[in-house]
Design a protein around this motif. Structure first.
Motif, short mmCIF file in Angstrom:
data_model
loop_
_atom_site.label_atom_id
_atom_site.label_comp_id
_atom_site.label_asym_id
_atom_site.label_seq_id
_atom_site.Cartn_x
_atom_site.Cartn_y
_atom_site.Cartn_z
N PRO A 159 11.05 -3.78 9.92
CA PRO A 159 10.44 -4.73 10.86
C PRO A 159 9.39 -4.08 11.76
CG PRO A 159 12.69 -4.20 11.51
CD PRO A 159 12.48 -3.59 10.16
N GLN A 160 9.44 -2.77 11.96
CA GLN A 160 8.45 -2.12 12.82
C GLN A 160 7.12 -1.90 12.09
OE1 GLN A 160 11.27 -0.87 11.72
NE2 GLN A 160 11.04 1.25 11.08
N CYS A 161 7.10 -2.06 10.78
CA CYS A 161 5.88 -1.89 9.98
C CYS A 161 5.71 -3.08 9.05
CB CYS A 161 5.94 -0.60 9.18
SG CYS A 161 6.03 0.89 10.17
N PRO A 162 5.28 -4.24 9.55
CA PRO A 162 5.14 -5.42 8.70
C PRO A 162 4.05 -5.22 7.65
CG PRO A 162 4.16 -5.82 10.84
CD PRO A 162 4.84 -4.49 10.92
N PHE A 163 4.08 -6.04 6.62
CA PHE A 163 3.12 -5.95 5.52
C PHE A 163 1.69 -6.12 6.02
CE2 PHE A 163 0.48 -7.82 2.23
CZ PHE A 163 0.63 -6.88 1.23
#
Length: 79
Positions: A33-37
């Motif tokens: 969740p800390q690095c979304p697409f």
């Protein structure tokens, strides 16, 4: 590869996949969740000698054009 009970994602969910397009190998990682697409990607160039590194950096730099790096454009420079 899948997440294990050690996490950080839910056990059994996808952690990483490898695939090939036109002979080029790729790895896709679950950033959580800390690095979304995003459409961003990283490249790795395997070099056999320091001269190869210098040549690739020179080609990437090629006049110091700006490229997107992180949250702001950066200029590539040889190390």
């Amino acid at each position: 590869m899948h997440h294990t009970e050690a996490g950080p994602g839910p056990k059994g969910s996808v952690l990483a996949v490898t695939f090939e397009i036109d002979g080029q190998a790729f790895i896709a990682l679950d950033g959580g969740p800390q690095c979304p697409f995003t459409p961003a990607s990283s490249r790795v160039v395997h070099c056999g000698a320091q001269e190869d590194v210098a040549r690739h950096w020179a080609q990437l730099d090629d006049g110091g054009r700006e490229v997107l790096g992180g949250v702001a454009p950066v200029r590539l420079r040889a190390p």
